[in-house]
Write a protein that holds these residues in place. Sequence first.
Motif, short mmCIF file in Angstrom:
data_model
loop_
_atom_site.label_atom_id
_atom_site.label_comp_id
_atom_site.label_asym_id
_atom_site.label_seq_id
_atom_site.Cartn_x
_atom_site.Cartn_y
_atom_site.Cartn_z
N HIS A 184 41.27 -40.84 -39.11
CA HIS A 184 42.02 -39.62 -39.40
C HIS A 184 43.07 -39.37 -38.31
CE1 HIS A 184 39.99 -37.42 -36.22
NE2 HIS A 184 38.83 -37.87 -36.67
N VAL A 185 43.94 -38.39 -38.56
CA VAL A 185 45.07 -38.17 -37.63
C VAL A 185 44.80 -37.03 -36.64
CG1 VAL A 185 46.80 -38.96 -39.30
CG2 VAL A 185 46.22 -36.52 -39.19
N LEU A 186 43.66 -36.38 -36.74
CA LEU A 186 43.46 -35.18 -35.93
C LEU A 186 43.24 -35.50 -34.45
CD1 LEU A 186 41.05 -33.27 -38.37
CD2 LEU A 186 43.55 -33.15 -38.27
N CYS A 187 43.75 -34.62 -33.58
CA CYS A 187 43.55 -34.80 -32.13
C CYS A 187 42.09 -34.52 -31.77
CB CYS A 187 44.39 -33.79 -31.34
SG CYS A 187 46.11 -33.72 -31.76
N ALA A 188 41.67 -35.10 -30.65
CA ALA A 188 40.34 -34.77 -30.14
C ALA A 188 40.30 -33.27 -29.84
CB ALA A 188 40.05 -35.57 -28.89
N ASN A 202 43.82 -21.06 -39.48
CA ASN A 202 44.73 -20.40 -38.55
C ASN A 202 44.52 -20.92 -37.13
OD1 ASN A 202 46.30 -18.73 -37.02
ND2 ASN A 202 45.38 -16.81 -37.72
N ASN A 203 45.50 -21.74 -36.69
CA ASN A 203 45.47 -22.21 -35.30
C ASN A 203 46.61 -21.59 -34.50
OD1 ASN A 203 47.62 -23.59 -36.31
ND2 ASN A 203 46.73 -25.63 -36.12
N ASN A 204 47.23 -20.55 -35.07
CA ASN A 204 48.27 -19.76 -34.39
C ASN A 204 49.58 -20.49 -34.16
OD1 ASN A 204 45.46 -18.98 -32.57
ND2 ASN A 204 46.42 -17.39 -33.81
S1 SF4 Z 1 46.38 -28.88 -35.47
FE1 SF4 Z 1 46.87 -29.30 -33.30
S2 SF4 Z 1 45.00 -30.19 -32.46
FE2 SF4 Z 1 44.85 -30.32 -34.69
S3 SF4 Z 1 45.64 -32.35 -35.19
FE3 SF4 Z 1 47.34 -30.91 -35.35
S4 SF4 Z 1 48.36 -30.98 -33.38
FE4 SF4 Z 1 46.33 -31.88 -33.11
#
Ligand code: SF4
Length: 284
Positions: free
Chosen positions: A23-27, A129-131
Motif C-alpha cells: 500500500h502507499v500509506l506512510c508509517a 479527517n487528518n486536518n
Molecule cells: S495521509 Fe499523510 S500520513 Fe497518511 S499516507 Fe497520506 S501523507 Fe502519509
Amino acid sequence: MSNNITGNEVIHQYLRHNKKFPHVLCAGCGHGIVLGTLIRSIHSLGIPKDDVVVVAGIGCSGRLAVYVDFNTVHTTHGRALSFATGIKMSNPKLNVICIMGDGDALSIGGNHLIHAARRNIGVTALVLNNNIYGMTGGQSSPATPEGSTTMTNPYGQLDKSFDTVELAKGAGANFVARGTVFHVNKLEKIMTQAIERPGFSLVEAITPCHTQFGRKNKYKSPVDMYNWLKKTAVPVERYNELPEDKRADRMPIGVFVERDRAGFEEKYYAMQRGFLKAAAKGGK
Ligand code: SF4
Ligand SMILES: Cc1ncc(C[n+]2csc(CCOP(=O)(O)OP(=O)(O)O)c2C)c(N)n1
C-alpha cells in the motif's frame, strides 16, 4: 465468509492481496486503522462482500477503496457521494459506504456532503479527517485548525475550521458521530451503528497525518499525534458536563445524532409504488 476467526485474520479475508499491495500509506498514518475498523464492522454485521459497495474520492484516504475485496469505485475528487447516491438509488439493498478525506468531503465535495445529508440518502459517509490535504503535499483544508502551520499557510491558518459533526447535524443527517483511530474499539462500535442505521450516516474519524500535518506543527513523531488524540478526545457525555473554559482544547467523541427519518431511496420507491398502484386502478 467465516465468522469464527479473529483479529488480523478477519482483515486478511477482505484484502485484495495479489493485486494492490504494497500500500502507499506512510508509517504511522491513521488511514489503515480506519480501514481495519470498517472491515471488522462489516464482518461483525455478517454482511456478504457482494452486498457492500465502497466508493472513494481521491486522496490517501481515497486509496483505501482499492485494497478491499468489496464492490469498489475509486472515483473523482469530491464526487464520491454523487456516485454513491446513484448506486444506492439504483439498488437500495446495497450497503453503500463512502470514504472521503477532509479535503475531499468538506472542500471540493462540501456541497455534495450538505445535500446528501439534507436528502438523507441511505449512504454511510466516513470522513477521514487528518486536518490536511495529505496526498498533494500538505495544503490547508477546511478542517485545518486555526493557527496551525501548513504548506499553504506557513505563518498560520487564519480561517476557522469546519466542525464536521455540527455541519452534518445542521444539514439533517440521520446519524452523526465522531471517533478517533486511537479509540479504535469505540470507532468500530460507532461505525457498526452507522452502517446499520437507514438514511444518511456520517462518521468523522480523526486520523493523524504526521507526514504533512504533524511535523509542521508540534508533533515530532507519529506517536506524539496518537498521544494527542488520547489526551484531547473526551466522550461527548463527559464533554457536555465540562465548564466552558475546560472545553477549549477538548474534542467530543461519540454519537451526536440518531434520527429515524426514512432514507431518500425509501421515500422515492414508496412514491413510485403509489403511482403504479394508482395507474393499475386506472388513475393518474
Ligand atoms: S495521509 Fe499523510 S500520513 Fe497518511 S499516507 Fe497520506 S501523507 Fe502519509
Ligand atoms: C478535481 C481534482 N482537484 C484536485 C485534485 C488534486 N488532489 C488529489 S488528492 C487531493 C487532496 C486530498 O486531501 P484529502 O481529501 O484531505 O485526503 P488525504 O489525502 O488527506 O487523505 C487533491 C487536492 C484532483 N485529483 N482532482
